[in-house]
Scaffold this motif. Structure first.
Motif, PDB file in Angstrom:
ATOM      1  N   LYS A  84      28.122 103.520 105.106  1.00 36.74           N
ATOM      2  CA  LYS A  84      28.357 104.424 106.027  1.00 36.74           C
ATOM      3  C   LYS A  84      29.063 105.738 105.294  1.00 36.74           C
ATOM      4  N   SER A  85      29.979 105.568 104.753  1.00 36.03           N
ATOM      5  CA  SER A  85      30.785 106.844 104.131  1.00 36.03           C
ATOM      6  C   SER A  85      29.901 107.263 103.014  1.00 36.03           C
ATOM      7  N   SER A  86      29.204 106.607 102.108  1.00 36.36           N
ATOM      8  CA  SER A  86      28.510 106.880 101.120  1.00 36.36           C
ATOM      9  C   SER A  86      27.206 107.798 101.628  1.00 36.36           C
ATOM     10  N   VAL A  87      26.615 107.497 102.664  1.00 40.34           N
ATOM     11  CA  VAL A  87      25.455 108.144 103.418  1.00 40.34           C
ATOM     12  C   VAL A  87      26.266 109.419 103.879  1.00 40.34           C
ATOM     13  N   ALA A  88      27.084 109.449 104.423  1.00 41.49           N
ATOM     14  CA  ALA A  88      27.876 110.704 105.066  1.00 41.49           C
ATOM     15  C   ALA A  88      27.993 111.426 103.936  1.00 41.49           C
ATOM     16  N   PHE A  89      28.486 111.157 103.004  1.00 42.24           N
ATOM     17  CA  PHE A  89      28.868 111.757 101.883  1.00 42.24           C
ATOM     18  C   PHE A  89      27.628 112.763 101.059  1.00 42.24           C
ATOM     19  N   GLU A  90      26.745 111.712 100.970  1.00 49.27           N
ATOM     20  CA  GLU A  90      25.377 112.381 100.478  1.00 49.27           C
ATOM     21  C   GLU A  90      24.911 113.367 101.288  1.00 49.27           C
ATOM     22  N   ALA A  91      25.063 113.106 102.355  1.00 52.14           N
ATOM     23  CA  ALA A  91      24.443 114.320 103.521  1.00 52.14           C
ATOM     24  C   ALA A  91      25.374 115.542 103.478  1.00 52.14           C
ATOM     25  N   THR A  92      26.380 115.062 103.202  1.00 50.52           N
ATOM     26  CA  THR A  92      27.432 116.357 103.059  1.00 50.52           C
ATOM     27  C   THR A  92      27.106 117.186 101.760  1.00 50.52           C
ATOM     28  N   VAL A  93      26.746 116.595 100.702  1.00 50.70           N
ATOM     29  CA  VAL A  93      26.446 117.126  99.552  1.00 50.70           C
ATOM     30  C   VAL A  93      25.173 118.093  99.609  1.00 50.70           C
ATOM     31  N   GLN A  94      24.137 117.477 100.355  1.00 48.14           N
ATOM     32  CA  GLN A  94      22.923 118.080 100.726  1.00 48.14           C
ATOM     33  C   GLN A  94      23.060 119.541 101.340  1.00 48.14           C
ATOM     34  N   VAL A  95      23.649 119.191 102.366  1.00 46.19           N
ATOM     35  CA  VAL A  95      24.120 120.643 103.488  1.00 46.19           C
ATOM     36  C   VAL A  95      24.759 121.491 102.480  1.00 46.19           C
ATOM     37  N   ARG A  96      25.634 121.087 101.595  1.00 41.95           N
ATOM     38  CA  ARG A  96      26.388 122.170 100.675  1.00 41.95           C
ATOM     39  C   ARG A  96      25.528 122.607  99.738  1.00 41.95           C
ATOM     40  N   ASN A  97      24.496 122.026  99.225  1.00 39.81           N
ATOM     41  CA  ASN A  97      23.258 122.448  98.261  1.00 39.81           C
ATOM     42  C   ASN A  97      22.520 123.554  99.306  1.00 39.81           C
ATOM     43  N   LYS A  98      22.108 123.163 100.198  1.00 37.06           N
ATOM     44  CA  LYS A  98      21.262 124.080 101.093  1.00 37.06           C
ATOM     45  C   LYS A  98      22.069 125.450 101.377  1.00 37.06           C
ATOM     46  N   LEU A  99      23.285 125.179 101.742  1.00 35.44           N
ATOM     47  CA  LEU A  99      24.226 126.411 102.094  1.00 35.44           C
ATOM     48  C   LEU A  99      24.438 127.192 100.664  1.00 35.44           C
ATOM     49  N   VAL A 100      24.250 126.707  99.605  1.00 38.20           N
ATOM     50  CA  VAL A 100      24.571 127.566  98.282  1.00 38.20           C
ATOM     51  C   VAL A 100      23.246 128.267  98.234  1.00 38.20           C
ATOM     52  N   GLU A 101      22.400 127.384  98.311  1.00 37.13           N
ATOM     53  CA  GLU A 101      20.689 128.098  97.767  1.00 37.13           C
ATOM     54  C   GLU A 101      20.597 129.221  98.897  1.00 37.13           C
ATOM     55  N   ALA A 102      20.829 129.255 100.041  1.00 36.51           N
ATOM     56  CA  ALA A 102      20.539 130.186 101.099  1.00 36.51           C
ATOM     57  C   ALA A 102      21.599 131.360 100.897  1.00 36.51           C
ATOM     58  N   TYR A 103      22.797 131.109 100.342  1.00 33.84           N
ATOM     59  CA  TYR A 103      23.502 132.255  99.858  1.00 33.84           C
ATOM     60  C   TYR A 103      23.175 132.834  98.707  1.00 33.84           C
ATOM     61  N   LYS A 104      22.449 132.116  97.838  1.00 28.72           N
ATOM     62  CA  LYS A 104      22.035 132.953  96.486  1.00 28.72           C
ATOM     63  C   LYS A 104      20.788 133.685  97.027  1.00 28.72           C
ATOM     64  N   ASP A 105      19.855 133.024  97.855  1.00 27.04           N
ATOM     65  CA  ASP A 105      18.705 133.704  98.478  1.00 27.04           C
ATOM     66  C   ASP A 105      18.870 135.128  98.843  1.00 27.04           C
ATOM     67  N   ILE A 106      20.263 135.103  99.847  1.00 27.36           N
ATOM     68  CA  ILE A 106      20.765 136.491 100.574  1.00 27.36           C
ATOM     69  C   ILE A 106      21.175 137.441  99.491  1.00 27.36           C
ATOM     70  N   MET A 107      21.926 136.808  98.598  1.00 28.16           N
ATOM     71  CA  MET A 107      22.607 137.746  97.501  1.00 28.16           C
ATOM     72  C   MET A 107      21.397 138.502  96.726  1.00 28.16           C
ATOM     73  N   SER A 108      20.373 137.694  96.540  1.00 21.80           N
ATOM     74  CA  SER A 108      19.175 138.363  95.718  1.00 21.80           C
ATOM     75  C   SER A 108      18.372 139.095  96.374  1.00 21.80           C
ATOM     76  N   MET A 109      18.657 139.423  97.581  1.00 24.82           N
ATOM     77  CA  MET A 109      17.687 140.225  98.388  1.00 24.82           C
ATOM     78  C   MET A 109      18.074 141.721  97.987  1.00 24.82           C
ATOM     79  N   PRO A 110      16.902 142.428  98.116  1.00 21.99           N
ATOM     80  CA  PRO A 110      17.264 144.055  97.583  1.00 21.99           C
ATOM     81  C   PRO A 110      17.694 144.438  99.053  1.00 21.99           C
ATOM     82  N   VAL A 111      18.548 145.641  98.799  1.00 17.07           N
ATOM     83  CA  VAL A 111      19.218 146.284  99.818  1.00 17.07           C
ATOM     84  C   VAL A 111      18.338 147.383 100.280  1.00 17.07           C
TER      85      VAL A 111
END
Length: 111
Positions: A84-111
């Motif tokens: 259970k703890s392993s699955v929860a941790f892996e899900a947390t890592v995936q959410v973090r990866n998606k947040l970082v990816e979304a942040y990078k997409d937003i930062m690369s948008m032209p103003v």
């Protein structure tokens, strides 16, 4: 074949409540959940991280108890808690990866 997310979720909740594991939750109106502020997001994220940390602490305690020969904790309980703890941790890592990816997409948008 098209599957509706809400109907699938409701069906899963009803099956889980029939199994006696959780009580059915009252469905909140969509307007209440749509108006989520950053403070609420932060609270939700903090709660999720605390939940993962609690699962990891519980798993560590159960594994230690099994290793020390405590008969009140079975090997199966320790393995389930560890998974259970392993699955929860892996899900947390995936959410973090998606947040970082979304942040990078937003930062690369032209103003």
């Amino acid at each position: 074949m098209k599957i509706q997310n809400t109907s699938l979720y409701q069906e899963m909740q009803s099956m889980a409540s029939q199994a006696g594991r959780i009580e059915p939750q009252v469905k909140q109106p969509m307007d209440a959940t749509a108006a989520t502020s950053s403070a609420q997001f932060g609270d939700i994220l903090k709660g999720a991280l605390n939940n993962v940390a609690d699962l990891q602490r519980d798993a560590k305690a159960k594994v230690t108890a099994v290793e020390m020969g405590d008969r009140s904790v079975s090997l199966a309980e320790a393995m389930i808690a560890k998974n259970k703890s392993s699955v929860a941790f892996e899900a947390t890592v995936q959410v973090r990866n998606k947040l970082v990816e979304a942040y990078k997409d937003i930062m690369s948008m032209p103003v």
